[in-house]
Design an enzyme around this catalytic site. Sequence first.
Site, PDB file in Angstrom:
ATOM      1  CB  CYS A 187      -0.912   0.010   1.229  1.00 24.93           C
ATOM      2  SG  CYS A 187      -2.151  -1.297   1.229  1.00 24.93           S
ATOM      3  CG  ASP A 188       5.169   3.028   1.400  1.00 22.00           C
ATOM      4  OD1 ASP A 188       5.066   4.102   0.787  1.00 22.00           O
ATOM      5  OD2 ASP A 188       5.933   2.864   2.367  1.00 22.00           O
TER       6      ASP A 188
END
Length: 395
Positions: free
Chosen positions: A344-345
Amino acid sequence: MFKSGSAPLARPAILPDTSNRSGLPAFASVGDVLRAYEGDDAIFVLYPKKIAAAARTFLNGFPGKVLYAVKANPHPAVLKTLWTSGVRNFDVASTREVDLVQSVVPGAKLFFMHPVKSRAAIRHAYECGVRDFSFDSADELQKMLEVTGYASDLTLHLRVALPKGGAAMPLSGKFGADRDQAVELLGEARRHAFKLGVTFHVGSQCLEISDYDMALAYVRSIVDASGVEIDSIDCGGGFPVPYPGMSPRPMGEYFSAIRSSLSAHGFAGLQVLGEPGRALCAQGGSTLARVELRKGGDLYLNDGSYGSLFDAAQCAWKFPVKLHTVEPRDQGETEAFRFFGPTCDSLDVMNGPFELPADVQEGDWVEICHLGAYGQALSSRFNGFYSETTVAVMA
């Protein structure tokens, strides 16, 4: 993880439970791997024949003893391949690396060349038979002497910091004594060491052969100023591999230059050491990452910077890439792509650009090559994305 009829899958990890050392499932080609695979994660591929060939290059050409830098890739299959290829010496940096190497290749000689170690690590290594240790400060020297009870059988290697050279990743900012400190430390260590050496590192992925000559000339000036005799010289690592945009000279030219420099600077009669890591295993490994989604020139993969592509993200290295499809199809013109990893980064991005066939699509697999060094070894489990699948391709 593999379809019925495939080799059973061992469960490898970076520093595994070494009770399970049965080896890897072997395939004739990457295509065979993909046709057999039913898992959802990326796949780490080792090419044992390439690792063995790199080992032979060093064993036959480097003018001294070859120490494999375990940090580059500590997978048991890599250690065993190097051992069977003739590598008998291993550069370790932690208690776990000591234990790993001794469990996989019990006859290996270990060199603990990390210049800063805990007292527990020194004690454990010494109890395991390690006698070669590196240091770069008076406090570290005193620590080693105290922990080993001022043992009379220590071979001590003083790490010196070098002026900046032409390496892609300079390494003297963290470790190494400066010239004045090194002169003093050689005198102090000579009083206690059974054998005394000097070690240096020109930097990772060194593209300038002359850096080794400059380093040896610098060490010569330190040794002369100290007025003591040394028993060995460790040329460290830095031996490069041909990543895109980097074109190192043939490895034989590095060996010839080092041999000439050793003679020119009065070190020819000493024991010579080298610590290749990247050069022994980088081209012997890759990552197979599946395309989960394509958005124009962006490919979303099931591996990324928190997996084996750290250097592609943080150092912007453009690794060689190949496209594999489970079902063959014609591949025409190429296009430049950017990669995103699965987490998700938003920092999980590898800008490349990476040249692949323009018709790449969801479900295709991208092989990111030359990741046998510092690929699998740097993988984390962030966000729940990681792979425990490693295979051997016998090509």
